[in-house]
Every structure is written in C-alpha cells, then in structure tokens.
Design a protein around this motif. Structure first.
Motif, PDB file in Angstrom:
ATOM      1  N   VAL A  59      -2.182   7.064   2.082  1.00 14.48           N
ATOM      2  CA  VAL A  59      -2.818   7.517   0.842  1.00 14.48           C
ATOM      3  C   VAL A  59      -2.282   6.721  -0.346  1.00 14.48           C
ATOM      4  O   VAL A  59      -3.051   6.313  -1.233  1.00 14.48           O
ATOM      5  CB  VAL A  59      -2.591   9.027   0.644  1.00 14.48           C
ATOM      6  CG1 VAL A  59      -3.060   9.467  -0.734  1.00 14.48           C
ATOM      7  CG2 VAL A  59      -3.324   9.817   1.715  1.00 14.48           C
ATOM      8  N   THR A  60      -0.979   6.485  -0.384  1.00 15.94           N
ATOM      9  CA  THR A  60      -0.393   5.708  -1.479  1.00 15.94           C
ATOM     10  C   THR A  60      -0.993   4.313  -1.546  1.00 15.94           C
ATOM     11  O   THR A  60      -1.349   3.823  -2.617  1.00 15.94           O
ATOM     12  CB  THR A  60       1.130   5.608  -1.293  1.00 15.94           C
ATOM     13  OG1 THR A  60       1.702   6.913  -1.341  1.00 15.94           O
ATOM     14  CG2 THR A  60       1.755   4.750  -2.390  1.00 15.94           C
ATOM     15  N   LEU A  61      -1.126   3.666  -0.408  1.00 14.84           N
ATOM     16  CA  LEU A  61      -1.701   2.324  -0.374  1.00 14.84           C
ATOM     17  C   LEU A  61      -3.132   2.336  -0.892  1.00 14.84           C
ATOM     18  O   LEU A  61      -3.529   1.486  -1.697  1.00 14.84           O
ATOM     19  CB  LEU A  61      -1.659   1.777   1.048  1.00 14.84           C
ATOM     20  CG  LEU A  61      -2.414   0.472   1.303  1.00 14.84           C
ATOM     21  CD1 LEU A  61      -1.910  -0.633   0.392  1.00 14.84           C
ATOM     22  CD2 LEU A  61      -2.291   0.059   2.758  1.00 14.84           C
ATOM     23  N   CYS A  62      -3.933   3.292  -0.444  1.00 13.51           N
ATOM     24  CA  CYS A  62      -5.343   3.326  -0.845  1.00 13.51           C
ATOM     25  C   CYS A  62      -5.498   3.654  -2.317  1.00 13.51           C
ATOM     26  O   CYS A  62      -6.457   3.199  -2.962  1.00 13.51           O
ATOM     27  CB  CYS A  62      -6.104   4.333   0.016  1.00 13.51           C
ATOM     28  SG  CYS A  62      -6.205   3.849   1.759  1.00 13.51           S
ATOM     29  N   GLN A  63      -4.591   4.414  -2.892  1.00 16.23           N
ATOM     30  CA  GLN A  63      -4.640   4.673  -4.324  1.00 16.23           C
ATOM     31  C   GLN A  63      -4.194   3.449  -5.123  1.00 16.23           C
ATOM     32  O   GLN A  63      -4.559   3.300  -6.287  1.00 16.23           O
ATOM     33  CB  GLN A  63      -3.775   5.879  -4.664  1.00 16.23           C
ATOM     34  CG  GLN A  63      -4.354   7.186  -4.146  1.00 16.23           C
ATOM     35  CD  GLN A  63      -3.478   8.381  -4.439  1.00 16.23           C
ATOM     36  OE1 GLN A  63      -2.268   8.258  -4.564  1.00 16.23           O
ATOM     37  NE2 GLN A  63      -4.090   9.552  -4.541  1.00 16.23           N
ATOM     38  N   PHE A  64      -3.400   2.603  -4.500  1.00 14.68           N
ATOM     39  CA  PHE A  64      -2.945   1.380  -5.154  1.00 14.68           C
ATOM     40  C   PHE A  64      -4.082   0.377  -5.299  1.00 14.68           C
ATOM     41  O   PHE A  64      -4.117  -0.400  -6.266  1.00 14.68           O
ATOM     42  CB  PHE A  64      -1.821   0.773  -4.305  1.00 14.68           C
ATOM     43  CG  PHE A  64      -1.197  -0.474  -4.878  1.00 14.68           C
ATOM     44  CD1 PHE A  64      -0.078  -0.389  -5.666  1.00 14.68           C
ATOM     45  CD2 PHE A  64      -1.719  -1.723  -4.595  1.00 14.68           C
ATOM     46  CE1 PHE A  64       0.513  -1.536  -6.188  1.00 14.68           C
ATOM     47  CE2 PHE A  64      -1.149  -2.871  -5.098  1.00 14.68           C
ATOM     48  CZ  PHE A  64      -0.025  -2.774  -5.906  1.00 14.68           C
ATOM     49  N   LEU A  65      -5.042   0.392  -4.364  1.00 21.24           N
ATOM     50  CA  LEU A  65      -6.094  -0.621  -4.322  1.00 21.24           C
ATOM     51  C   LEU A  65      -7.367  -0.141  -5.011  1.00 21.24           C
ATOM     52  O   LEU A  65      -7.631   1.055  -5.079  1.00 21.24           O
ATOM     53  CB  LEU A  65      -6.421  -0.961  -2.868  1.00 21.24           C
ATOM     54  CG  LEU A  65      -5.318  -1.597  -2.037  1.00 21.24           C
ATOM     55  CD1 LEU A  65      -5.750  -1.688  -0.583  1.00 21.24           C
ATOM     56  CD2 LEU A  65      -4.950  -2.969  -2.575  1.00 21.24           C
ATOM     57  N   PRO A  66      -8.189  -1.064  -5.503  1.00 24.39           N
ATOM     58  CA  PRO A  66      -9.533  -0.683  -5.948  1.00 24.39           C
ATOM     59  C   PRO A  66     -10.360  -0.198  -4.767  1.00 24.39           C
ATOM     60  O   PRO A  66     -10.105  -0.555  -3.624  1.00 24.39           O
ATOM     61  CB  PRO A  66     -10.112  -1.985  -6.519  1.00 24.39           C
ATOM     62  CG  PRO A  66      -8.944  -2.893  -6.716  1.00 24.39           C
ATOM     63  CD  PRO A  66      -7.918  -2.501  -5.693  1.00 24.39           C
ATOM     64  N   GLY A  67     -11.366   0.609  -5.068  1.00 23.21           N
ATOM     65  CA  GLY A  67     -12.270   1.057  -4.033  1.00 23.21           C
ATOM     66  C   GLY A  67     -12.299   2.562  -3.898  1.00 23.21           C
ATOM     67  O   GLY A  67     -11.594   3.277  -4.608  1.00 23.21           O
ATOM     68  N   PRO A  68     -13.114   3.070  -2.975  1.00 22.67           N
ATOM     69  CA  PRO A  68     -13.238   4.513  -2.753  1.00 22.67           C
ATOM     70  C   PRO A  68     -12.042   5.037  -1.971  1.00 22.67           C
ATOM     71  O   PRO A  68     -11.976   4.897  -0.748  1.00 22.67           O
ATOM     72  CB  PRO A  68     -14.535   4.630  -1.947  1.00 22.67           C
ATOM     73  CG  PRO A  68     -14.633   3.340  -1.213  1.00 22.67           C
ATOM     74  CD  PRO A  68     -14.001   2.286  -2.099  1.00 22.67           C
TER      75      PRO A  68
END
Length: 405
Positions: A59-68
C-alpha cells in the motif's frame, strides 16, 4: 546461500485470483480507501495471501506512485499471488463490473428526458459536490497536517485556479514536490520493502521506458497521425500518469482533458461523476463513461476500452517498473519529502476543482445548496455508503425539480 530469491515462484492460479477479485468487483463500494479495507479483510485476514507487513508495504508503494492506488494494490496482490497472469486477472475482475455499469449509464443517460430525468441528473451533479467535499475534508487531515504542507496546498489551489487546465495542475504537482524536498524533510526513514515480486530488473526498466515513451511521444504521435483514438488514449494516459492517490484526485485532470476541449459537456461530466459513486469497484472506471460519450475517437464501447486502457496503463507500468528498485529508493529521505510536497499539491488541486467546475456548475440556488449540504452530512457525520447518498441526491433532485415546476 540463505538469501531470499529475487523472483519467488507464484503460489496460486490466475483463475483463483480472478474469482476472488470478481467478488470484490461487484461488492466493493465506498471508494479507494474502502477498497484497501476490503483487500486487507479478504487477502490478509481471510485468505492469508499476504502478511500485514507485506500488505502495508505494498500500500505504501502504491501511494508513493501516480495512478489508481487501490487498483495498483489489487494488481500487486495478483502479481504476488500468480505472476503477471494473476495481475491481469485481478485487474480485469475488479474493473469490469463497474466499467460495464458506467458504459450502460452513458447510453442510458441520453434517454433521460422530462422533469424526472432532468431531476436525476441534477441530483447526481449535486452528489458530486458532497463527494468531492468529503474527499477534501478527509485528505486534508493526512496530506496537509502541518503548516508547510498546508501552505503548499493553498498555493497549489491558487495556481490551479489561475492557470486552468493540465499545465497548471501538473506544474503545481512538480513545484509541490520540489517544495517538499526543501520544506518537508524530517521523520524516520521507512524500512525497505519486504514483499518480493516475480519481476526482473530488466522487465522493470522496459516498463519504465514504455511509460516514458508514451508520456513524451504520445502527443506527437497523436498529432502526427491525426488519429482520434490516439488523441483520446493520450488524454487519459496523461491523466493517469499525473494523478497521485487515485480516486477523486483524478477529477480535475479528467475535467481539463475532456471538458476543456469540448469532448464532453460539464453537465455530462458531473452527471457521470455522480453516477460513478453508486457503482462498486475503482472510481477510475469513470473513464469508460467519458470514453463512450467523447466527441473524439471511436466513441461507444470501443471508446470506453481506449479510455480505460489509457487511464490505467501508466499506473501499472510504473508499479511494475519500480518494484525491483523500490527498496533502495524508499529509504532515502529526499524521496519521502518530495512525496509529502506532491501530495499536498494534490490536495490543493482537488480543492480548486471543488470550487470549479463542481460547485459552480451544480449549486445554482438555496435548494441545490441545501441538498449538497445534506449529502455531505450523510457522508461525513452519518457515514452512509456513497451509493446510498447517490440515491438520496437523485431523489432530492427530482423533488426539487417538481417543486420548482
């Protein structure tokens, strides 16, 4: 020889991943934050595909990146469980139900006539006011909890209002990230990611190269070929490439991409955005509705497919590209500070979008303002699910129209 292998063998089947995510795709109401809760309950507590630590780091990684963000988390869970086939199965199963509903609404919305149809569309636009206001309210406490980030958010909102369109919004995010590096340092560096994925570094580099080529070369290719489909794809690709946090944050980028050039009207845009709150699954499937109605490209179901591929692809390319290198980057304090500033800018951009086009287009008098306020209270204080509030807004729009008539 006790090192953890760089490419673990997936432990499940793509079919199993598809069925698990299909159930969530038809039941996961409430937006990206709620989706993360559904994912944890299903894949950490119930199925035990991941540990709590592994899930938190993904979750941390995905919040770091642009996108859904929620769709990227789902993609990552599928990738971890069953390789790239599992990742595609997770995306298809979680996205298809809401995308189909949004395409159906795009066709059905054109049939709405008379007082009832106009009232429903008015109510959906008013619900959008409450939904975006709730997002600003909730995100403000996490994305701008101190004076530095609050100031960045305010400046980003002003910039987005003064310099309308994608350039102003993208510029605000870039400048916010730079400001974060200068003013938002501090805090303990996070530990490196423990969750491993079957992604080679070479594959990651290829994905990042494809992302950069589409981002930089897409506009030139669309202009050079004169293809409406490529123009539509590029508009949604750029929206997906520059949105941090996903969900409601994509609203201003999509508005600049499809309303400003006249592909979709303000009324169509806000009605579709309101309807998107009533369906399960990722909010980014709003793109299917816009692609169906867009005045450029193939339109219809094919236009919806082009728009969906455009808006989801950048987030997935970035996630796959960064996974092999994330552990080393995550420990660097400057990267964390940059994301603090960029996220504060996103809050400012969303605040500007709340004012225009959302509020100015939907709230036209005391009755519409009262209905918007009621929907906001139902969401924030009563904590009703968004699809329930959508029904309330639609009924209120019909009632207001009948009383006015």
């Amino acid at each position: 020889m006790n090192e953890t292998p760089a490419r673990p063998i997936p432990r499940g089947s793509a079919r199993g991943v598809f069925l698990a995510f299909l159930r969530l795709g038809v039941t996961s109401f409430g937006g990206p934050v709620a989706h993360l809760g559904y994912f944890r309950a299903e894949f950490v507590e119930r199925r035990r595909w991941l540990t709590d630590r592994e899930y938190a780091e993904l979750v941390t990684l995905c919040q770091f990146l642009p996108g859904p963000a929620s769709s990227q988390v789902g993609f990552g869970i599928g990738l971890h469980r069953a390789g790239f086939r599992g990742a595609l199965a997770a995306f298809a199963a979680f996205t298809a139900p809401s995308a189909a509903l949004m395409v159906a609404f795009a066709y059905g919305a054109s049939w709405f006539g008379g007082a009832v149809g106009a009232g429903v569309l008015t109510g959906l636009k008013i619900v959008a006011v409450a939904i975006v206001a709730q997002a600003v309210w909730g995100m403000g406490r996490t994305l701008a909890p101190d004076r530095q980030r609050a100031a960045i958010a305010v400046l980003a909102a002003v910039a987005a209002l003064l310099f309308a369109g994608s350039p102003g919004q993208i510029g605000a995010i870039v400048l916010g990230g730079l400001a974060g590096v200068i003013f938002c340092r501090g805090g303990d560096p996070q530990a490196g990611i423990a969750l491993r994925f079957p992604v080679r570094r070479r594959t990651g580099v290829i994905c990042l190269a494809v992302f950069a080529a589409l981002l930089l070369g897409g506009p030139l290719l669309a202009w050079g070929t004169g293809s409406g489909a490529l123009t539509l794809f590029d508009a949604f690709f750029r929206a997906g490439a520059f949105v941090f946090g996903g969900g409601h944050v994509v609203l201003p980028l999509l508005q600049a991409g499809v309303v400003d050039p006249g592909w979709v009207s303000d009324q169509q845009f806000l009605a579709g955005y309101g309807a998107a709150q009533a369906v399960p699954g990722p909010l980014f499937t709003f793109a299917a509705y816009l692609g169906t109605l867009a005045g450029v490209g193939p339109g219809g179901v094919l236009g919806a497919v082009v728009a969906l591929l455009g808006i989801f692809l950048p987030g997935f390319l970035l996630l796959t590209g960064v996974l092999p290198f994330w552990g080393a980057v995550q420990r660097r304090s400057w990267a964390q500070a940059m994301m603090r500033g960029a996220n504060a800018s996103v809050l400012g951009i969303l605040t500007a979008a709340l004012y225009t086009p959302v509020f100015t287009s939907a709230v036209t008098g005391p009755a519409s303002f009262g209905l918007a306020l009621l929907c906001f209270v139902l969401l924030v204080s009563w904590k009703l699910p968004p699809w329930t509030v959508v029904l309330v807004g639609a009924a209120g729009g019909v009632l207001s129209g009948c009383l006015a008539g």
